[in-house]
Design a protein around this motif. Structure first.
Motif, mmCIF file in Angstrom:
data_model
loop_
_atom_site.group_PDB
_atom_site.id
_atom_site.type_symbol
_atom_site.label_atom_id
_atom_site.label_comp_id
_atom_site.label_asym_id
_atom_site.label_seq_id
_atom_site.Cartn_x
_atom_site.Cartn_y
_atom_site.Cartn_z
ATOM 1 N N THR A 172 0.837 -1.201 0.000
ATOM 2 C CA THR A 172 0.000 0.000 0.000
ATOM 3 C C THR A 172 0.875 1.256 0.000
ATOM 4 O O THR A 172 1.787 1.393 0.822
ATOM 5 C CB THR A 172 -0.920 0.008 1.241
ATOM 6 O OG1 THR A 172 -1.759 -1.142 1.198
ATOM 7 C CG2 THR A 172 -1.771 1.262 1.283
ATOM 8 N N GLU A 173 0.622 2.125 -0.961
ATOM 9 C CA GLU A 173 1.346 3.398 -1.111
ATOM 10 C C GLU A 173 2.852 3.203 -1.320
ATOM 11 O O GLU A 173 3.635 4.135 -1.116
ATOM 12 C CB GLU A 173 1.095 4.317 0.091
ATOM 13 C CG GLU A 173 -0.366 4.713 0.236
ATOM 14 C CD GLU A 173 -0.610 5.665 1.402
ATOM 15 O OE1 GLU A 173 0.361 5.978 2.120
ATOM 16 O OE2 GLU A 173 -1.756 6.091 1.591
ATOM 17 N N TYR A 199 -2.643 -1.093 -3.178
ATOM 18 C CA TYR A 199 -3.543 0.062 -3.056
ATOM 19 C C TYR A 199 -2.752 1.374 -3.043
ATOM 20 O O TYR A 199 -1.859 1.577 -2.211
ATOM 21 C CB TYR A 199 -4.382 -0.077 -1.785
ATOM 22 C CG TYR A 199 -5.318 1.070 -1.537
ATOM 23 C CD1 TYR A 199 -6.438 1.293 -2.337
ATOM 24 C CD2 TYR A 199 -5.076 1.962 -0.485
ATOM 25 C CE1 TYR A 199 -7.283 2.352 -2.108
ATOM 26 C CE2 TYR A 199 -5.921 3.031 -0.242
ATOM 27 C CZ TYR A 199 -7.021 3.222 -1.066
ATOM 28 O OH TYR A 199 -7.870 4.292 -0.837
ATOM 29 N N GLN A 200 -3.065 2.247 -4.017
ATOM 30 C CA GLN A 200 -2.449 3.565 -4.178
ATOM 31 C C GLN A 200 -0.929 3.497 -4.337
ATOM 32 O O GLN A 200 -0.211 4.462 -4.065
ATOM 33 C CB GLN A 200 -2.800 4.480 -2.992
ATOM 34 C CG GLN A 200 -4.275 4.870 -2.956
ATOM 35 C CD GLN A 200 -4.587 5.908 -1.901
ATOM 36 O OE1 GLN A 200 -3.787 6.163 -1.006
ATOM 37 N NE2 GLN A 200 -5.760 6.527 -2.004
ATOM 38 N N ASN A 240 2.657 3.220 -6.511
ATOM 39 C CA ASN A 240 3.156 3.833 -7.740
ATOM 40 C C ASN A 240 3.969 2.808 -8.515
ATOM 41 O O ASN A 240 5.068 2.433 -8.128
ATOM 42 C CB ASN A 240 4.021 5.049 -7.400
ATOM 43 C CG ASN A 240 4.566 5.724 -8.650
ATOM 44 O OD1 ASN A 240 4.079 5.478 -9.754
ATOM 45 N ND2 ASN A 240 5.570 6.568 -8.473
ATOM 46 N N SER A 270 -6.185 -1.330 -6.804
ATOM 47 C CA SER A 270 -7.034 -0.141 -6.633
ATOM 48 C C SER A 270 -6.180 1.127 -6.559
ATOM 49 O O SER A 270 -5.241 1.214 -5.752
ATOM 50 C CB SER A 270 -7.862 -0.268 -5.352
ATOM 51 O OG SER A 270 -8.686 -1.410 -5.400
ATOM 52 N N ASP A 271 -6.490 2.080 -7.436
ATOM 53 C CA ASP A 271 -5.831 3.385 -7.476
ATOM 54 C C ASP A 271 -4.319 3.291 -7.669
ATOM 55 O O ASP A 271 -3.560 4.176 -7.238
ATOM 56 C CB ASP A 271 -6.131 4.177 -6.194
ATOM 57 C CG ASP A 271 -7.607 4.506 -6.042
ATOM 58 O OD1 ASP A 271 -8.267 4.705 -7.076
ATOM 59 O OD2 ASP A 271 -8.079 4.558 -4.889
ATOM 60 N N LYS A 285 -0.968 3.568 -9.823
ATOM 61 C CA LYS A 285 -0.502 4.328 -10.979
ATOM 62 C C LYS A 285 0.221 3.385 -11.937
ATOM 63 O O LYS A 285 1.221 2.773 -11.567
ATOM 64 C CB LYS A 285 0.431 5.446 -10.542
ATOM 65 C CG LYS A 285 -0.254 6.524 -9.700
ATOM 66 C CD LYS A 285 0.728 7.609 -9.299
ATOM 67 C CE LYS A 285 0.039 8.671 -8.444
ATOM 68 N NZ LYS A 285 1.000 9.733 -8.018
ATOM 69 N N LYS A 311 -9.763 -0.639 -11.977
ATOM 70 C CA LYS A 311 -9.566 0.034 -10.683
ATOM 71 C C LYS A 311 -8.271 0.832 -10.637
ATOM 72 O O LYS A 311 -8.074 1.665 -9.753
ATOM 73 C CB LYS A 311 -9.547 -1.002 -9.552
ATOM 74 C CG LYS A 311 -10.876 -1.704 -9.344
ATOM 75 C CD LYS A 311 -10.743 -2.736 -8.224
ATOM 76 C CE LYS A 311 -12.057 -3.488 -8.013
ATOM 77 N NZ LYS A 311 -11.934 -4.521 -6.954
ATOM 78 N N ALA A 312 -7.393 0.555 -11.620
ATOM 79 C CA ALA A 312 -6.082 1.205 -11.638
ATOM 80 C C ALA A 312 -6.132 2.511 -12.427
ATOM 81 O O ALA A 312 -7.122 2.834 -13.088
ATOM 82 C CB ALA A 312 -5.051 0.257 -12.226
ATOM 83 N N LEU A 313 -5.005 3.261 -12.363
ATOM 84 C CA LEU A 313 -4.887 4.540 -13.057
ATOM 85 C C LEU A 313 -3.772 4.440 -14.090
ATOM 86 O O LEU A 313 -2.600 4.475 -13.754
ATOM 87 C CB LEU A 313 -4.582 5.667 -12.055
ATOM 88 C CG LEU A 313 -5.542 5.817 -10.861
ATOM 89 C CD1 LEU A 313 -4.993 6.840 -9.871
ATOM 90 C CD2 LEU A 313 -6.922 6.236 -11.349
ATOM 91 N N SER A 368 -6.637 10.414 -20.226
ATOM 92 C CA SER A 368 -5.588 10.868 -19.325
ATOM 93 C C SER A 368 -4.327 11.221 -20.103
ATOM 94 O O SER A 368 -4.105 10.723 -21.185
ATOM 95 C CB SER A 368 -5.262 9.780 -18.289
ATOM 96 O OG SER A 368 -4.805 8.606 -18.971
#
Length: 491
Positions: free
Chosen positions: A406-407, A426-427, A429, A446-447, A449, A468-470, A490
């Motif tokens: 996560t992060e 989750y979140q 990079n 999820s989220d 990058k 769910k991803a970016l 984007s």
């Protein structure tokens, strides 16, 4: 009752018995001579007189035998008491002689410890060792004398802060600056540092201390070797269990195969020391400087290494199970095939560290800096990598199943063929990361990058995970997955 009174009484009883028996015999003989008695009655009285006489003499013989047997037993008892007293006197004399011998040898050796010639001092140290071996009650006293000798003759010259709460001034021991670790150039300066040769008598004292009989050490007592300068000492195979070595300088020392289990090495300096196969179970190394040390195959299970400096150190196949490495500096350290399962590496610096095929199962790596590290083939199953930095980190074919990222920052990280089963991103990079052939089964994206991320050849990657991803048009997806429509907008 005294023996004389006993003898008088016995003689009196024997006399009375004899007189009584003789009287009865005379009476029977007198009766047997009376004319009015028949011949048969006379014979009967004479027989009775003879029988009585025989009984009296037999009783007398028994009494005499009993008497002399008692006398012999009494004499033997008296001899035994005398022998016991002689033995006690002999033991007391031997103890007095032994104490005198100990005192002479002990005081003679101590007096020679202050001799101006190093040869005499060295001889005195080995003489004290013999006293400790021959007389166990003097063992610990001699160990305390030798440790005091080492402390007095090898004090640390520079001022060291000792009694502080062991965050140990994280910048003090390694030249660390706020916000980061020292650059590589500064770390490599330690490689060229020259260490002075240790004195012969100091080496002898350390040798004697290190090979002492541990069974003779009293409980709850520790060897006091604090704040000593014993750089380049030969401590091969020594036994320093539970020793207090806080603030001591053991740089360049040979500690191969030594036993330092539960030793206190807080703030100690072990730069370029050889700790190959050394036992450091549950040892405390808070704030210790182990820069460029050789810890290959060392056992550091359960060791406390908070804020320790292990930059450039080699820990191949070392055992660090459950070790505490909170904020430790492992920059450029070699940890190939090392067991770090269950270890705590929160906020640790692992920049450029080599962790190929290491075991990091359930390891805590929250906020750890793994930028440029090599984790190829490592087992990170169940590891906690939340908020960890993995810039340009090599994670080829590593096992990250059920790991938490996560992060985490995995910018340009290489995770080719990695197992990401049920991993949580989750979140995180993953920008420009390479995940070719990675297994995404049940992974949480999820989220995350994914700009410029390579996902071609990914296994078990599903559209719902991608949605769910970016990502954007630069994200390279597997052929069977179409980019979500919102990605195209984007930048």
């Amino acid at each position: 009752m005294s023996s004389k009174k006993t003898d008088a009484l016995l003689n009196c009883l024997i006399t009375i018995t004899v007189i009584f028996g003789f009287s009865l015999t005379v009476i029977f003989f007198v009766l047997s001579s009376i004319k009015e008695l028949s011949v048969q009655e006379k014979i009967q009285y004479r027989n009775q007189a003879l029988t009585t006489t025989a009984i009296v003499f037999l009783a007398s013989a028994v009494m005499f035998n009993t008497y002399y047997a008692a006398k012999r037993a009494q004499a033997m008892q008296q001899n035994a008491i005398a022998s016991e007293k002689n033995l006690e006197i002999g033991i007391q004399n031997a103890k007095v002689n032994q104490d005198r011998l100990i005192s002479e040898r002990f005081m003679g050796a101590i007096a020679q410890l202050g001799h101006e010639k190093i040869e005499t001092r060295t001889g005195a140290i080995y003489a004290l060792e013999r006293v400790a071996q021959d007389f166990s009650k003097e063992h610990w006293t001699i160990m305390e004398i030798l440790t005091a000798f080492v402390r007095e003759n090898t004090p640390i010259q520079q001022v060291k802060v000792e009694q502080q709460n062991p965050e140990y001034q994280e910048a003090a021991y390694s030249g660390r600056h706020r916000g980061g670790f020292p650059p590589t150039q500064q770390l490599e300066q330690n490689l060229h540092e020259e260490f002075p040769k240790i004195r012969t008598d100091i080496q002898a004292a350390l040798t004697v201390i290190g090979r002492r009989n541990l069974l003779e050490d009293p409980k709850d007592q520790k060897l006091d070797l604090r704040n000593i300068d014993i750089r380049k000492a030969d401590l091969l195979g020594v036994n320093l269990q539970q020793a207090d070595l806080r603030g001591s300088d053991l740089s360049g020392a040979d500690l191969r195969g030594a036993d330092l289990s539960e030793a206190d090495l807080n703030g100690a300096k072990l730069v370029r020391s050889n700790l190959y196969e050394t036992k450091l179970l549950k040892a405390s190394l808070c704030g210790a400087n182990l820069c460029w040390a050789n810890l290959n195959r060392a056992n550091l299970s359960g060791a406390n290494m908070r804020s320790a400096n292990l930059s450039g150190a080699s820990l191949r196949v070392a055992n660090l199970q459950g070790a505490n490495l909170y904020k430790a500096n492992l920059q450029q350290a070699t940890l190939k095939m090392t067991d770090l399962s269950g270890a705590k590496l929160f906020l640790a610096n692992l920049q450029g560290a080599k962790l190929g095929k290491s075991n990091l199962y359930m390891t805590g790596l929250i906020g750890a800096n793994l930028s440029g590290a090599n984790l190829n083939g490592a087992n990170l199953s169940g590891a906690n990598l939340n908020a960890a930095k993995l810039h340009q980190t090599e994670v080829y074919f590593a096992n990250l199943s059920e790991a938490s990222l996560t992060e985490a920052d995995l910018y340009q990280a290489n995770l080719i063929g990695a197992n990401l089963y049920r991993a949580t991103f989750y979140q995180a990079n993953l920008t420009q990361a390479n995940l070719m052939g990675a297994n995404f089964s049940e992974a949480d994206l999820s989220d995350v990058k994914l700009e410029g991320t390579i996902l071609t050849g990914a296994k078990n990657l599903e559209l719902q995970q991608i949605e769910k991803a970016l990502g954007d048009r630069t994200t390279r997806l597997p052929d069977y997955i179409e980019p979500p429509t919102d990605w195209r907008q984007s930048s």
